[in-house]
Scaffold this motif. Sequence first.
Motif, short mmCIF file in Angstrom:
data_model
loop_
_atom_site.label_atom_id
_atom_site.label_comp_id
_atom_site.label_asym_id
_atom_site.label_seq_id
_atom_site.Cartn_x
_atom_site.Cartn_y
_atom_site.Cartn_z
N SER A 1 -11.01 2.79 -38.44
CA SER A 1 -11.60 1.72 -39.23
C SER A 1 -12.71 2.21 -40.16
N LYS B 1 -19.71 -12.61 -32.31
CA LYS B 1 -19.63 -11.85 -33.55
C LYS B 1 -20.99 -11.72 -34.23
N LYS C 1 -18.50 -4.03 -41.96
CA LYS C 1 -17.77 -4.72 -40.90
C LYS C 1 -18.23 -6.16 -40.74
N ASN D 1 -15.76 -8.50 -38.92
CA ASN D 1 -15.03 -7.60 -38.04
C ASN D 1 -15.96 -6.78 -37.15
#
Length: 213
Positions: free
Chosen positions: A181, A154, A200, A205
């Motif tokens: 999104s 991530k 994000k 995310n």
Amino acid sequence: MKINQIVIFAGGYGKRLLPLTKDRPKPMVEINNFPFLDYLINSFVTQGITNFLILTGYKNHVIEKKYSQIKKINIEFSYLPSKFNTYMRLKNAKHKLDKKFILIFGDNYTNLDLKKMINFYKKNKVENMLTAYSNLNGDAEYGLKNNLLIKQKKVLEYNNKYKKSYFNATNIGFYFINKQSINFDLNFNKSFEETIILDKIKNNNLFCYLKNR
């Protein structure tokens, strides 16, 4: 869901390449007698992609004249004047975007295995993903300076202007995007990174496909 659309930002002035960009946009500057955009598009065609959406701006007619004549693949265009930044360009083209697409900049090129990237994207069941280079040997554009902090697949931090000592990767500039999104209700003339990518990251995310070489 199959990913079969490449969206290309190709609307900037290319001031740093003047006088080469005096009569053409930056992606149309020639390398060995072929526009850079030829190499970029071909790198995806050879891996099975057949749909392209080019977001044009500065000297848009140069791009549209050349690529509107190509018949073997599907190339569409979305024009917005050069004063608009990348988020507004994406917003302007929202009716032409697939549900999932790959977003790139028209001046970026790297050797990527698209099949591996797509498998990683699907396997991790993520909405949005960027690609990065681990830059272990400091052979990226700015040496050992990086602009991303990656941990457990991530993205935790991103800052393209200010490189930090604890950053451990460099953004390559290839994004896998889930259209649903994206918040298209903003009216800020800011970059795609400022309005979408940082949001994000803030919401934990944004995944990363890390390339080691």
